[in-house]
Scaffold this active site. Structure first.
Site, PDB file in Angstrom:
ATOM      1  N   TYR A  90      36.800  14.931 100.615  1.00  0.00           N
ATOM      2  CA  TYR A  90      35.705  14.573  99.712  1.00  0.00           C
ATOM      3  C   TYR A  90      35.782  15.414  98.435  1.00  0.00           C
ATOM      4  O   TYR A  90      35.594  14.892  97.332  1.00  0.00           O
ATOM      5  CB  TYR A  90      34.354  14.780 100.408  1.00  0.00           C
ATOM      6  CG  TYR A  90      34.186  13.937 101.649  1.00  0.00           C
ATOM      7  CD1 TYR A  90      34.001  12.569 101.567  1.00  0.00           C
ATOM      8  CD2 TYR A  90      34.221  14.517 102.910  1.00  0.00           C
ATOM      9  CE1 TYR A  90      33.845  11.792 102.708  1.00  0.00           C
ATOM     10  CE2 TYR A  90      34.069  13.751 104.058  1.00  0.00           C
ATOM     11  CZ  TYR A  90      33.883  12.388 103.953  1.00  0.00           C
ATOM     12  OH  TYR A  90      33.747  11.625 105.080  1.00  0.00           O
ATOM     13  N   ASN A 112      29.533   2.630 100.668  1.00  0.00           N
ATOM     14  CA  ASN A 112      30.513   1.612 100.294  1.00  0.00           C
ATOM     15  C   ASN A 112      30.233   0.298 101.027  1.00  0.00           C
ATOM     16  O   ASN A 112      30.339   0.245 102.246  1.00  0.00           O
ATOM     17  CB  ASN A 112      31.916   2.141 100.632  1.00  0.00           C
ATOM     18  CG  ASN A 112      33.010   1.115 100.471  1.00  0.00           C
ATOM     19  OD1 ASN A 112      32.840   0.076  99.866  1.00  0.00           O
ATOM     20  ND2 ASN A 112      34.156   1.419 101.056  1.00  0.00           N
ATOM     21  N   CYS A 120      37.404   3.565 102.298  1.00  0.00           N
ATOM     22  CA  CYS A 120      36.738   4.865 102.372  1.00  0.00           C
ATOM     23  C   CYS A 120      37.147   5.672 103.608  1.00  0.00           C
ATOM     24  O   CYS A 120      36.915   6.880 103.645  1.00  0.00           O
ATOM     25  CB  CYS A 120      35.229   4.693 102.312  1.00  0.00           C
ATOM     26  SG  CYS A 120      34.571   3.548 103.522  1.00  0.00           S
ATOM     27  N   HIS A 121      37.780   5.013 104.578  1.00  0.00           N
ATOM     28  CA  HIS A 121      38.266   5.768 105.744  1.00  0.00           C
ATOM     29  C   HIS A 121      39.351   6.766 105.350  1.00  0.00           C
ATOM     30  O   HIS A 121      39.633   7.684 106.101  1.00  0.00           O
ATOM     31  CB  HIS A 121      38.786   4.808 106.830  1.00  0.00           C
ATOM     32  CG  HIS A 121      39.908   3.948 106.393  1.00  0.00           C
ATOM     33  ND1 HIS A 121      39.703   2.726 105.746  1.00  0.00           N
ATOM     34  CD2 HIS A 121      41.247   4.096 106.497  1.00  0.00           C
ATOM     35  CE1 HIS A 121      40.882   2.189 105.479  1.00  0.00           C
ATOM     36  NE2 HIS A 121      41.828   2.995 105.920  1.00  0.00           N
ATOM     37  N   GLU A 152      47.235   3.240 109.869  1.00  0.00           N
ATOM     38  CA  GLU A 152      47.973   3.525 108.641  1.00  0.00           C
ATOM     39  C   GLU A 152      48.946   4.686 108.807  1.00  0.00           C
ATOM     40  O   GLU A 152      49.580   5.111 107.847  1.00  0.00           O
ATOM     41  CB  GLU A 152      46.984   3.815 107.505  1.00  0.00           C
ATOM     42  CG  GLU A 152      46.158   2.593 107.159  1.00  0.00           C
ATOM     43  CD  GLU A 152      45.188   2.833 106.016  1.00  0.00           C
ATOM     44  OE1 GLU A 152      45.118   3.980 105.502  1.00  0.00           O
ATOM     45  OE2 GLU A 152      44.507   1.875 105.632  1.00  0.00           O
TER      46      GLU A 152
END
Length: 157
Positions: A90, A112, A120-121, A152
């Site tokens: 962040y 979001n 946003c993950h 991912e």
């Protein structure tokens, strides 16, 4: 009411459209009922989400509603620059967008309305995975975040 509810590896995804834009994407538990897309945009959104579940490098090309405050939109734009398999804290994202407040960035991430499309993950705490969708602690939402990061190729506990 959703314009579509589709299966996801971690539960379901609800899609809301309005006019010519996607208005919201929501993570739902496995118990939510599926709902076939009721318009072309919901079908297009569902197809792109399914494609992402098959290939984490798949991008999105969807008309998103102009939602959020100017600061939230700045954060969301910064999130879109984080590629699959990468993460920022962040604080790091805040510095990239000219904000000193990691907490404010976290709040914007949690607000979001377009998760997956605005990934946003990929934004985590300096000390671990962080919260997700304004939910802290372990549970459904943090498990969704873990699944997305693992999908991912990133593992953060």
């Amino acid at each position: 009411m959703f314009n579509a509810v589709i299966d996801a590896p971690f539960g379901k995804v609800g899609i809301r459209t309005g006019g010519a834009t996607v208005r919201e994407i929501v993570y739902l538990p496995e118990t939510a009922a599926n709902y076939a897309p009721d318009c072309a945009l919901a079908a297009r959104t569902a197809a792109q989400i399914v494609r992402y579940f098959e290939d984490a490098s798949a991008g999105f090309d969807l008309p998103l509603a102009a939602l959020g405050t100017p600061f939230q939109r700045r954060v969301w734009h910064g999130i879109c620059a984080i590629g699959p398999g990468a993460v920022l804290t962040y604080g790091e994202l805040g510095r990239r967008i000219g904000s000193e407040s990691a907490r404010a960035v976290g709040q914007a991430c949690g607000s979001n309305p377009f998760p997956l499309v605005i990934p946003c993950h990929r934004v985590v705490s300096a000390s671990g995975i962080g919260g997700f969708a304004h939910h802290g602690g372990d549970g459904f939402f943090r498990n969704v975040k873990r699944w997305l990061l693992a999908h991912e190729g990133t593992s953060i506990r």
